[in-house]
Scaffold this active site. Structure first.
Site, PDB file in Angstrom:
ATOM      1  N   TYR A 143     115.501   2.820  15.722  1.00  0.00           N
ATOM      2  CA  TYR A 143     114.597   3.946  15.980  1.00  0.00           C
ATOM      3  C   TYR A 143     113.708   4.122  14.761  1.00  0.00           C
ATOM      4  O   TYR A 143     114.183   4.110  13.623  1.00  0.00           O
ATOM      5  CB  TYR A 143     115.398   5.217  16.223  1.00  0.00           C
ATOM      6  CG  TYR A 143     114.569   6.474  16.402  1.00  0.00           C
ATOM      7  CD1 TYR A 143     114.564   7.474  15.420  1.00  0.00           C
ATOM      8  CD2 TYR A 143     113.800   6.685  17.539  1.00  0.00           C
ATOM      9  CE1 TYR A 143     113.818   8.636  15.584  1.00  0.00           C
ATOM     10  CE2 TYR A 143     113.052   7.853  17.708  1.00  0.00           C
ATOM     11  CZ  TYR A 143     113.060   8.823  16.726  1.00  0.00           C
ATOM     12  OH  TYR A 143     112.316   9.966  16.876  1.00  0.00           O
ATOM     13  N   ASP A 238     111.897  -0.453   7.562  1.00  0.00           N
ATOM     14  CA  ASP A 238     111.964   0.994   7.765  1.00  0.00           C
ATOM     15  C   ASP A 238     113.178   1.512   6.985  1.00  0.00           C
ATOM     16  O   ASP A 238     114.297   1.480   7.493  1.00  0.00           O
ATOM     17  CB  ASP A 238     112.069   1.319   9.253  1.00  0.00           C
ATOM     18  CG  ASP A 238     112.181   2.815   9.484  1.00  0.00           C
ATOM     19  OD1 ASP A 238     112.129   3.245  10.667  1.00  0.00           O
ATOM     20  OD2 ASP A 238     112.360   3.563   8.510  1.00  0.00           O
ATOM     21  N   LYS A 266     113.182  11.258   4.331  1.00  0.00           N
ATOM     22  CA  LYS A 266     114.475  11.918   4.092  1.00  0.00           C
ATOM     23  C   LYS A 266     114.749  12.225   2.612  1.00  0.00           C
ATOM     24  O   LYS A 266     114.225  13.192   2.065  1.00  0.00           O
ATOM     25  CB  LYS A 266     115.583  11.091   4.748  1.00  0.00           C
ATOM     26  CG  LYS A 266     115.397  11.007   6.280  1.00  0.00           C
ATOM     27  CD  LYS A 266     116.538  10.335   6.974  1.00  0.00           C
ATOM     28  CE  LYS A 266     116.202  10.000   8.412  1.00  0.00           C
ATOM     29  NZ  LYS A 266     116.461  11.090   9.359  1.00  0.00           N
TER      30      LYS A 266
HETATM   31  P1  KE4 Z   1     111.116  11.640  11.505  1.00  0.00           P
HETATM   32  O1  KE4 Z   1     109.773  11.471  12.185  1.00  0.00           O
HETATM   33  O2  KE4 Z   1     112.153  12.239  12.436  1.00  0.00           O
HETATM   34  O3  KE4 Z   1     111.025  12.356  10.161  1.00  0.00           O
HETATM   35  O4  KE4 Z   1     111.636  10.162  11.104  1.00  0.00           O
HETATM   36  C1  KE4 Z   1     111.711   9.189  12.126  1.00  0.00           C
HETATM   37  C2  KE4 Z   1     112.645   8.089  11.686  1.00  0.00           C
HETATM   38  C3  KE4 Z   1     112.113   6.877  11.274  1.00  0.00           C
HETATM   39  N1  KE4 Z   1     112.900   5.864  10.867  1.00  0.00           N
HETATM   40  C4  KE4 Z   1     114.251   6.007  10.846  1.00  0.00           C
HETATM   41  C5  KE4 Z   1     115.095   4.853  10.399  1.00  0.00           C
HETATM   42  C6  KE4 Z   1     114.850   7.228  11.254  1.00  0.00           C
HETATM   43  O5  KE4 Z   1     116.197   7.350  11.244  1.00  0.00           O
HETATM   44  C7  KE4 Z   1     114.043   8.292  11.666  1.00  0.00           C
HETATM   45  C8  KE4 Z   1     114.612   9.615  12.131  1.00  0.00           C
HETATM   46  N2  KE4 Z   1     116.025   9.731  12.085  1.00  0.00           N
HETATM   47  C9  KE4 Z   1     116.628  10.609  13.075  1.00  0.00           C
HETATM   48  C10 KE4 Z   1     118.154  10.574  12.920  1.00  0.00           C
HETATM   49  N3  KE4 Z   1     118.702   9.287  12.851  1.00  0.00           N
HETATM   50  C11 KE4 Z   1     116.099  11.981  12.967  1.00  0.00           C
HETATM   51  C12 KE4 Z   1     116.907  13.036  13.677  1.00  0.00           C
HETATM   52  C13 KE4 Z   1     116.087  13.679  14.766  1.00  0.00           C
HETATM   53  O6  KE4 Z   1     115.376  12.945  15.496  1.00  0.00           O
HETATM   54  O7  KE4 Z   1     116.181  14.912  14.875  1.00  0.00           O
END
Ligand code: KE4
Length: 434
Positions: A143, A238, A266
Site C-alpha cells: 500500500y 516507499d 510518519k
Molecule cells: P498517508 O497518506 O496515509 O500519510 O501514507 C500513505 C502510506 C504510504 N506508504 C506506506 C508504506 C504506508 O504505510 C502508508 C500509510 N500507512 C497506513 C497504515 N499502514 C496508514 C493508516 C491509515 O490509512 O489510516
C-alpha cells in the site's frame, strides 16, 4: 463497557463517513466499535472512558519514541510561540533536508509534503516525467497511499495489468499500472520482458508493512534494482514506514540497496502530518521550479511538523535501534512460545521494531496470497482478547505492529502474561484449527 466512546461514535457517524477520518480506524477489520482516545503518554493510550491501553500501533508508525515524548513536546511548545507556519522558506526545512540526506546518501535532494500519499504520487509523477514513460509496477498487498493509479488489485491471470480496487477510479487511471506478487522476482522479470521499455518506475515497500509485516526475500530488492538499471526505469522505495523505523539509514541501508527515489513519512513528522520524497539530483531537478514536473503544497515543510520530526530524529542512535530490536524480539519470541504451547499455529515476523503476527501453519509467509490464507477469525479473537487485557494491537490482521522506545521490560512482560490468558481462552473456545 465504553459508554463515552459509544456515544461519541454515534455522534461521529452523523457527521463523519463511518465515524472515522481514515477507514482502518473503524475496527471493520476486527469487528466491534472503535475506541476513542483522548491522551497518549509513553507506550500508553487513555480512552475517553479513562481506560488505559498499552499501545502497539503508535499512530501507525510515527511514534518510535512513544507518545508525547517530553523533548518533542517541549520543542513544539517553543516553536508554536513563534507562529504556526508562513508559507515561506524557513531554516528548519534546510536542517531537516540536511539530516535526511546525511542519513540516506541516495537522497541528494528532498521535497517535503504532507502525507505518504502525496510523497508516492509525486514520486511516480516525477518518474514518469523523467522517463517519458507511462507504466508503473507495484506489488500485490503493498500500500502506497490512495493515489488513483495505486488503488489497484491483480486483474485476471498471473502476470497482469491491475484493475481498480476502489469505486471512483476510472479504468483509464490504472491501465498503466502493472502488478506482481511481492517477493516474486521472476514475475517482475517477465513483466519487464513484455513492457520494460514503457515502465517508468517500480514502487515497492522494502518491507511490506500493509499486508501484515512481510520482509523481502534475499536478492528480491537487489533484483528489482538490477532490472530498473537494465531497463532505465526509476526504482522507488516507499520507506514511509521503514524510514527511520528499521534504522537511521532506513531499509535501503539495512538491505544494502540504492533506490533512485525514496518516499518517507510518519517518523520524520514525529506524529504530525508529513511526507517527503527525494533521490538523485538529476531526477529531482526535473521538479518545479527547476524543471517541468509540477508538484506543490501549501503546508509542505511546515515548521511545527518539522520541529516534531527533528526532535524525534535527534533522539535516535544506532544503540537505541539495537534496544528496539531486542525488545521486539523478546515480544515476538514470547508470543510465539506461548501460542504454540497453547496449541495454536502462530507465526511472527520482525524487522527492527516493526512486527507481524499471523495465525497460520505456513512457516514461510512471503506474499499476499499466503497472508490472505492466515486465520483472520483467530486474529480477531486475539485482538479483542488482548484489548480486554488493556493491550491495543493494530485493529487489522493486515497491518504491522510497532514497538517504541517507551516500551520497557515491564510492558513486554505484561503483554506476554496477558497473551497466555488469551491463547488459553482461544483454545477453550475451540479457536484451535487454523
Ligand atoms: P498517508 O497518506 O496515509 O500519510 O501514507 C500513505 C502510506 C504510504 N506508504 C506506506 C508504506 C504506508 O504505510 C502508508 C500509510 N500507512 C497506513 C497504515 N499502514 C496508514 C493508516 C491509515 O490509512 O489510516
Amino acid at each position: 463497557m465504553r459508554p463515552y466512546s459509544t456515544e461519541l461514535l454515534a455522534r461521529a457517524q452523523t457527521v463523519i463517513p463511518g465515524g472515522v477520518n481514515s477507514p482502518v480506524r473503524n475496527f471493520k477489520g476486527v469487528g466491534g466499535d472503535p475506541i476513542f482516545f483522548k491522551q497518549g503518554y509513553g507506550p500508553y493510550l487513555i480512552s475517553v472512558d479513562n481506560q488505559k491501553y498499552l499501545d502497539y500501533v503508535g499512530s501507525w508508525g510515527p511514534l518510535i519514541l512513544g507518545h508525547a515524548h517530553p523533548k518533542v513536546i517541549k520543542a513544539i511548545q517553543e516553536a508554536v510561540s513563534y507562529g504556526l507556519g508562513f508559507g515561506a522558506t524557513t531554516p528548519i526545512e534546510v536542517e531537516m533536508a540536511e539530516l535526511i540526506t546525511h542519513h540516506m546518501p541516495s537522497i541528494e535532494r528532498i521535497r517535503m509534503v504532507n502525507s505518504g500519499t502525496e510523497a508516492t504520487q509525486s514520486a511516480i509523477r516525477l518518474a514518469r516525467g523523467v522517463t517519458g514513460r507511462n507504466k508503473i509496477l507495484k506489488f500485490e498487498g503493498c500500500y502506497h497511499g490512495h493515489a488513483d493509479c495505486l488503488l489497484v488489485k491483480a486483474g485476471s491471470g498471473l502476470l497482469t495489468f491491475a484493475i481498480p480496487n476502489s469505486a471512483g477510479v476510472p479504468e483509464a487511471f490504472t491501465n498503466h499500472t502493472l502488478i506482481a506478487p511481492f517477493n516474486d522476482l521472476q514475475a517482475v522479470e517477465s513483466l519487464f520482458v513484455d513492457f520494460g521499455e514503457d515502465i517508468a518506475a517500480i514502487i515497492v515497500e522494502p518491507v511490506a508493512g500493509n499486508m501484515n509485516c512481510v520482509p523481502p526475500q534475499p536478492e528480491f530488492l537487489s533484483g528489482l534494482r538490477k532490472l530498473c538499471t537494465q531497463y532505465g526505469s526509476v526504482f522507488i522505495l516507499d520507506e514511509v514506514i521503514t524510514g527511520f523505523r528499521v534504522g537511521l539509514g532506513g531499509a535501503q541501508e539495512l538491505y544494502g540497496v540504492t533506490p533512485d527515489l525514496t518516499c518517507l513519512g510518519k517518523i520524520i513528522g514525529g506524529g504530525l502530518p508529513v511526507g517527503a520524497f527525494g533521490g538523485k539530483k538529476e531526477i529531482m531537478d526535473y521538479l518545479a521550479p527547476n524543471g517541468p514536473v509540477y508538484q506543490a503544497g501549501t503546508l509542505s515543510g511546515n515548521p511545527i511538523t518539522l520541529t516534531a520530526g527533528l526532535a524525534t530524529l535527534k533522539e535516535l542512535t544506532p544503540e537505541l535501534y539495537n534496544t528496539l530490536a531486542k525488545t521486539t524480539k523478546t515480544l515476538m519470541t514470547g508470543l510465539k512460545e506461548r501460542a504454540e504451547s497453547a496449541g495454536l499455529s502462530f507465526q511472527t515476523h520482525q524487522v527492527g521494531s516493526m512486527f507481524g503476527l499471523f495465525f497460520s501453519e505456513e512457516k514461510q509467509i512471503v506474499n499476499y496470497t499466503q497472508v490472505a490464507r492466515s486465520d483472520v477469525p483467530h486474529f480477531q479473537a486475539f485482538f479483542h482478547g488482548m484489548l480486554k487485557q488493556g493491550i491495543y494491537f493494530a485493529p487489522s490482521a493486515f497491518e504491522s505492529g510497532f514497538v517504541s522506545l517507551a516500551h520497557t521490560t515491564a510492558e513486554i512482560d505484561y503483554t506476554l502474561q496477558a497473551s497466555e490468558k488469551v491463547f488459553a481462552w482461544m483454545i477453550e473456545h475451540s479457536l484451535t484449527v487454523c
